[in-house]
Motif scaffolding. Structure first.
Motif, PDB file in Angstrom:
ATOM      1  N   ARG A 159     -21.799  15.598 -12.405  1.00  0.00           N
ATOM      2  CA  ARG A 159     -22.553  15.975 -13.608  1.00  0.00           C
ATOM      3  C   ARG A 159     -23.213  14.749 -14.231  1.00  0.00           C
ATOM      4  NH1 ARG A 159     -20.827  17.801 -18.295  1.00  0.00           N
ATOM      5  NH2 ARG A 159     -18.655  17.110 -18.069  1.00  0.00           N
ATOM      6  N   ASP A 178     -14.029  19.693 -15.942  1.00  0.00           N
ATOM      7  CA  ASP A 178     -14.278  19.035 -14.664  1.00  0.00           C
ATOM      8  C   ASP A 178     -13.042  18.975 -13.774  1.00  0.00           C
ATOM      9  OD1 ASP A 178     -17.120  18.172 -15.066  1.00  0.00           O
ATOM     10  OD2 ASP A 178     -16.222  17.132 -16.769  1.00  0.00           O
ATOM     11  N   THR A 186     -18.556  23.448  -4.531  1.00  0.00           N
ATOM     12  CA  THR A 186     -17.527  22.415  -4.561  1.00  0.00           C
ATOM     13  C   THR A 186     -16.351  22.794  -3.665  1.00  0.00           C
ATOM     14  OG1 THR A 186     -18.151  21.829  -6.828  1.00  0.00           O
ATOM     15  CG2 THR A 186     -16.011  21.075  -6.065  1.00  0.00           C
ATOM     16  N   TRP A 243     -15.148  18.590 -10.301  1.00  0.00           N
ATOM     17  CA  TRP A 243     -16.415  17.898 -10.481  1.00  0.00           C
ATOM     18  C   TRP A 243     -16.193  16.440 -10.887  1.00  0.00           C
ATOM     19  CZ3 TRP A 243     -19.212  22.124 -13.876  1.00  0.00           C
ATOM     20  CH2 TRP A 243     -19.498  23.227 -13.054  1.00  0.00           C
ATOM     21  N   VAL A 301     -19.943  17.429  -6.367  1.00  0.00           N
ATOM     22  CA  VAL A 301     -20.841  17.706  -7.489  1.00  0.00           C
ATOM     23  C   VAL A 301     -20.588  16.693  -8.597  1.00  0.00           C
ATOM     24  CG1 VAL A 301     -21.480  19.359  -9.287  1.00  0.00           C
ATOM     25  CG2 VAL A 301     -21.031  20.152  -6.949  1.00  0.00           C
TER      26      VAL A 301
END
Length: 331
Positions: A273, A290, A265, A295, A271
């Motif tokens: 999830r 996150d 990242t 993320w 990225v």
């Protein structure tokens, strides 16, 4: 008497264009051997529904489709929809990735005219084939005024699904297609009946137009499993612009995978999830921080749908992760 609608049927291959050696071959057969003209000719009843024009855009199983195929289909459908004499478009398609193509069209077409993607689980040659009825129902949906403005639809097994939600959930049964919140409606005796509407933005309300897209960013999917090695993340990060990490449960990430994902990242990989379960909501800052890691979470998107959305979102906001996250909550 209502004037018959003008519908263009675009063939791309798949099981709906397949043929087995015997009528008992419901799962073992040659895929993509029948032209769209032959498929329609075998269903004389459709001529009473609409004025049909068929064209063969490609002829291959949808397991072979890549980003170039998505763009080719999308651009052709868009071009056809611009014809004032065309009232709707049907795309016959292999069922393996029908949900991906349909969702791509759902997000990138700029028209309220009905677009229906349809396939079959059994080839036309098989006993109890669903090919003819699925296509008949798809035409019935495409000509219905109630289908306008609902985005791209997938018709299968007498059900009408929104492209955003529908997924193939079985490898061979006729009732393979399911949406986590249920179908939008049914087709009964050739008459579409709607009971709910798509709630997320699509088609004319999105920020992407297929007419302006020439290339899509590379986004890969990694599925979590017990022995997943951290070297896989490095390999993906060296080649891709984005990664959908289909974690276990609520998008969980194993301890030894966290470090490689964070490092990737920081090097610019986006990225996201997701959950390998394919259903439910992945909660932001739930099982992982996150915000700290930079993320993104899918909300309720299945990994294969999240890949489509991330590719498009990165066209608009290649570097702004907050905007990418907002796209998953909007679409």
């Amino acid at each position: 008497m209502r004037k018959k609608a003008n519908i263009v049927v675009i063939g791309t291959g798949g099981t709906i264009a397949g043929r087995g050696e015997t009528a008992s071959n419901t799962s073992a057969y040659a895929c993509s051997v029948l032209t769209i003209d032959r498929i329609l000719a075998a269903i004389p009843e459709v001529s009473s529904l609409a004025n049909l024009r068929a064209e063969q855009l490609m002829q291959t199983g949808s397991e072979n489709f890549n980003n170039e195929h998505l763009l080719k289909i999308g651009k052709r459908v868009s071009e056809v929809l611009k014809d004032n004499d065309v009232d709707g478009v049907i795309v016959t398609h292999g069922t393996d990735t029908i949900e991906e193509t349909a969702y791509f069209l759902h997000l990138t077409l700029k028209s309220v005219k009905p677009v229906v993607v349809v396939g079959s689980m059994r080839p036309p040659s098989a006993m109890s084939s669903d090919a003819s009825l699925n296509l008949y129902d798809a035409i019935a949906v495409a000509i219905a005024p109630a289908s306008r403005g609902k985005g791209t639809l997938v018709v299968a097994n007498n059900e009408i699904h929104t492209a955003r939600d529908v997924m193939k959930t079985n490898s061979f049964k006729l009732e393979a297609f399911r949406s986590p919140y249920g179908a939008l409606g049914y087709v009964a005796e050739g008459e579409p009946r709607y009971y709910r509407m798509p709630s997320r933005d699509h088609t004319v309300l999105t920020e992407w137009s297929i007419d302006r897209i020439e290339i899509l960013p590379k986004v890969d999917i990694v599925y979590a499993y017990g022995a997943l090695g951290e070297e896989v993340i490095g390999t993906v990060a060296s080649e891709a612009n984005g990664l959908i990490y289909a974690g276990t449960g609520n998008g969980n990430v194993a301890e030894h995978i966290v470090g490689p994902l964070v490092a990737a990242t920081r090097q610019g990989l986006h990225v996201v999830r997701a959950s390998r379960t394919g259903n439910g909501v992945v909660i932001r800052n739930g099982t992982q921080p996150d915000d700290d890691y930079g993320w993104i979470v899918v909300d309720d998107q299945a990994p294969q749908k999240a890949r489509i959305l991330l590719m498009l979102a990165m066209l608009s906001n290649p570097d702004k992760r907050c905007a990418l996250q907002a796209a998953f909550y909007r679409y």
